[in-house]
Design a protein around this motif. Structure first.
Motif, mmCIF file in Angstrom:
data_model
loop_
_atom_site.group_PDB
_atom_site.id
_atom_site.type_symbol
_atom_site.label_atom_id
_atom_site.label_comp_id
_atom_site.label_asym_id
_atom_site.label_seq_id
_atom_site.Cartn_x
_atom_site.Cartn_y
_atom_site.Cartn_z
ATOM 1 N N THR A 18 0.909 -1.337 -0.126
ATOM 2 C CA THR A 18 -0.097 0.092 -0.414
ATOM 3 C C THR A 18 0.360 1.322 0.018
ATOM 4 O OG1 THR A 18 0.299 -0.116 2.429
ATOM 5 C CG2 THR A 18 -2.151 -0.905 1.040
ATOM 6 N N ALA A 19 1.910 0.932 0.067
ATOM 7 C CA ALA A 19 2.842 2.496 0.319
ATOM 8 C C ALA A 19 4.755 2.121 0.266
ATOM 9 C CB ALA A 19 3.231 2.983 2.221
ATOM 10 N N GLU A 20 4.288 1.560 -1.179
ATOM 11 C CA GLU A 20 6.135 1.124 -1.907
ATOM 12 C C GLU A 20 5.927 2.724 -2.790
ATOM 13 O OE1 GLU A 20 7.079 -1.805 -4.824
ATOM 14 O OE2 GLU A 20 6.028 -2.609 -3.594
ATOM 15 N N SER A 21 7.788 2.526 -2.490
ATOM 16 C CA SER A 21 8.118 4.015 -2.660
ATOM 17 C C SER A 21 9.789 2.953 -2.964
ATOM 18 C CB SER A 21 8.641 4.973 -1.862
ATOM 19 O OG SER A 21 7.294 5.518 -1.220
ATOM 20 N N ARG A 22 9.794 3.501 -4.613
ATOM 21 C CA ARG A 22 11.406 3.255 -5.581
ATOM 22 C C ARG A 22 12.525 4.475 -5.250
ATOM 23 N NH1 ARG A 22 13.244 5.325 -9.831
ATOM 24 N NH2 ARG A 22 14.755 4.328 -10.858
ATOM 25 N N HIS A 23 13.226 3.734 -4.635
ATOM 26 C CA HIS A 23 14.295 4.667 -4.244
ATOM 27 C C HIS A 23 15.574 3.740 -4.980
ATOM 28 C CE1 HIS A 23 12.115 6.265 -0.778
ATOM 29 N NE2 HIS A 23 11.891 4.911 -0.297
ATOM 30 N N SER A 24 16.658 5.355 -5.406
ATOM 31 C CA SER A 24 17.743 4.682 -6.126
ATOM 32 C C SER A 24 19.309 5.504 -5.257
ATOM 33 C CB SER A 24 17.505 4.953 -7.193
ATOM 34 O OG SER A 24 17.214 6.147 -8.001
ATOM 35 N N ILE A 25 20.538 5.147 -5.521
ATOM 36 C CA ILE A 25 21.071 6.115 -4.947
ATOM 37 C C ILE A 25 22.456 5.392 -5.144
ATOM 38 C CG2 ILE A 25 21.663 4.388 -2.894
ATOM 39 C CD1 ILE A 25 21.836 7.572 -2.473
ATOM 40 N N THR A 43 17.440 3.815 9.254
ATOM 41 C CA THR A 43 18.300 4.838 10.174
ATOM 42 C C THR A 43 17.723 4.458 11.673
ATOM 43 O OG1 THR A 43 18.246 6.222 8.937
ATOM 44 C CG2 THR A 43 18.445 6.993 11.731
ATOM 45 N N GLY A 44 18.517 3.670 12.412
ATOM 46 C CA GLY A 44 19.063 3.630 14.114
ATOM 47 C C GLY A 44 17.952 2.098 14.348
ATOM 48 N N SER A 45 17.435 1.270 12.864
ATOM 49 C CA SER A 45 17.172 0.215 13.317
ATOM 50 C C SER A 45 18.265 -1.325 13.225
ATOM 51 C CB SER A 45 16.556 0.020 12.063
ATOM 52 O OG SER A 45 17.001 -0.544 10.744
ATOM 53 N N SER A 46 19.705 -1.529 13.539
ATOM 54 C CA SER A 46 20.072 -2.018 13.075
ATOM 55 C C SER A 46 20.012 -3.507 12.304
ATOM 56 C CB SER A 46 21.073 -2.516 14.753
ATOM 57 O OG SER A 46 21.341 -1.010 15.253
ATOM 58 N N ARG A 76 18.333 6.637 5.750
ATOM 59 C CA ARG A 76 19.300 5.612 5.118
ATOM 60 C C ARG A 76 20.366 5.307 7.041
ATOM 61 N NH1 ARG A 76 15.280 1.263 4.264
ATOM 62 N NH2 ARG A 76 13.833 2.448 3.498
ATOM 63 N N ASP A 77 20.984 4.339 7.321
ATOM 64 C CA ASP A 77 22.346 3.823 7.680
ATOM 65 C C ASP A 77 22.982 3.564 6.719
ATOM 66 O OD1 ASP A 77 21.409 5.697 10.168
ATOM 67 O OD2 ASP A 77 21.032 3.920 11.049
ATOM 68 N N PHE A 78 23.723 3.760 5.749
ATOM 69 C CA PHE A 78 24.811 3.032 4.965
ATOM 70 C C PHE A 78 26.619 3.085 6.178
ATOM 71 C CE2 PHE A 78 23.321 6.306 1.853
ATOM 72 C CZ PHE A 78 22.339 5.170 1.370
ATOM 73 N N GLN A 91 25.514 7.435 8.657
ATOM 74 C CA GLN A 91 23.701 7.556 10.213
ATOM 75 C C GLN A 91 22.870 8.399 9.448
ATOM 76 O OE1 GLN A 91 25.426 7.503 13.706
ATOM 77 N NE2 GLN A 91 24.878 5.244 14.569
ATOM 78 N N GLY A 92 21.271 8.132 9.388
ATOM 79 C CA GLY A 92 20.780 9.662 8.498
ATOM 80 C C GLY A 92 21.447 10.173 7.440
ATOM 81 N N PHE A 93 20.940 8.990 6.440
ATOM 82 C CA PHE A 93 21.388 9.685 5.068
ATOM 83 C C PHE A 93 19.814 10.128 3.797
ATOM 84 C CE2 PHE A 93 22.590 9.406 0.963
ATOM 85 C CZ PHE A 93 24.040 10.438 0.315
ATOM 86 N N ASP A 94 19.262 10.645 4.006
ATOM 87 C CA ASP A 94 18.575 10.793 3.404
ATOM 88 C C ASP A 94 17.747 10.488 2.178
ATOM 89 O OD1 ASP A 94 15.666 11.659 2.304
ATOM 90 O OD2 ASP A 94 16.499 13.595 3.534
ATOM 91 N N VAL A 95 18.040 9.245 1.213
ATOM 92 C CA VAL A 95 18.226 8.947 -0.716
ATOM 93 C C VAL A 95 16.543 9.064 -0.065
ATOM 94 C CG1 VAL A 95 19.003 6.289 0.834
ATOM 95 C CG2 VAL A 95 16.389 7.144 0.468
ATOM 96 N N CYS A 96 15.994 10.449 -0.095
ATOM 97 C CA CYS A 96 15.054 10.792 -0.783
ATOM 98 C C CYS A 96 15.427 12.653 -1.599
ATOM 99 C CB CYS A 96 13.674 10.921 0.269
ATOM 100 S SG CYS A 96 12.475 9.744 0.180
ATOM 101 N N ARG A 97 16.777 12.813 -0.529
ATOM 102 C CA ARG A 97 16.668 14.241 -1.163
ATOM 103 C C ARG A 97 18.011 13.988 -1.956
ATOM 104 N NH1 ARG A 97 17.566 17.245 3.743
ATOM 105 N NH2 ARG A 97 19.640 17.874 1.946
ATOM 106 N N LEU A 98 18.976 12.588 -1.633
ATOM 107 C CA LEU A 98 20.372 12.997 -1.703
ATOM 108 C C LEU A 98 20.497 11.449 -2.892
ATOM 109 C CD1 LEU A 98 21.816 14.030 1.328
ATOM 110 C CD2 LEU A 98 21.587 15.381 -0.459
ATOM 111 N N HIS A 99 20.824 11.491 -3.816
ATOM 112 C CA HIS A 99 20.758 10.743 -4.808
ATOM 113 C C HIS A 99 22.934 9.850 -5.335
ATOM 114 C CE1 HIS A 99 16.861 10.344 -5.031
ATOM 115 N NE2 HIS A 99 16.592 12.058 -5.173
#
Length: 118
Positions: A18-25, A43-46, A76-78, A91-99
Motif C-alpha cells: 500500500t505504501a511502496e516507494s522506489r529509491h535509488s542511490i 536509520t537507527g534500526s540495526s 537510511r544508515d550506510f 547515519q541518517g542519509f536522506d535517500v529521498c533528497r540525496l541520490h
C-alpha cells in the motif's frame, strides 16, 4: 577515470504493497581502498541488509547504482567496510533528497557518520 555501473535490486527489503516507494542511490567509491562489504539499514534500526556486488571488485573510483522498493522511509544508515579494515558508517542519509553517496567524502570531511572500528 574508469567507471562501471551495476544495478542491484534489493528484493529482500520489507515490501509494503500500500505504501511502496522506489529509491535509488549511486555509491561512488571515493576512498583509496576497495569496498569489500556494503550494507543498508533504516536509520537507527540495526537491521542491516548486505548488498552483493557480484564477482566484480568495488575498487576506488568506481560507481555502483543501487535500487530498491520498500516503504516511504527516507532516512537510511550506510555501512562500508574497506579492504584496509576500516568501516565507514553514515547515519541518517536522506535517500529521498540525496541520490549520490561518497563514503570517503563523509569520512574525510567529518560529515554526519564516521569511522567505526570492526
Amino acid at each position: 577515470m574508469r567507471s562501471w555501473t551495476l544495478v542491484v535490486l534489493l528484493a529482500c527489503l520489507p515490501m509494503i504493497a500500500t505504501a511502496e516507494s522506489r529509491h535509488s542511490i549511486k555509491v561512488i567509491n571515493d576512498t583509496r581502498n576497495r569496498i569489500v562489504a556494503f550494507a543498508i539499514a533504516p536509520t537507527g534500526s540495526s537491521r542491516w541488509i548486505n548488498v552483493d556486488f557480484g564477482d566484480r571488485p568495488f575498487d576506488s573510483q568506481l560507481a555502483v547504482m543501487l535500487e530498491w522498493h520498500d516503504d516511504d522511509v527516507c532516512l537510511r544508515d550506510f555501512r562500508a567496510m574497506l579492504s584496509d579494515g576500516r568501516m565507514i558508517v553514515a547515519q541518517g542519509f536522506d535517500v529521498c533528497r540525496l541520490h549520490v553517496y561518497r563514503p570517503g567524502f563523509w569520512f574525510y570531511n567529518g560529515r554526519q557518520g564516521g569511522m567505526r572500528l570492526p
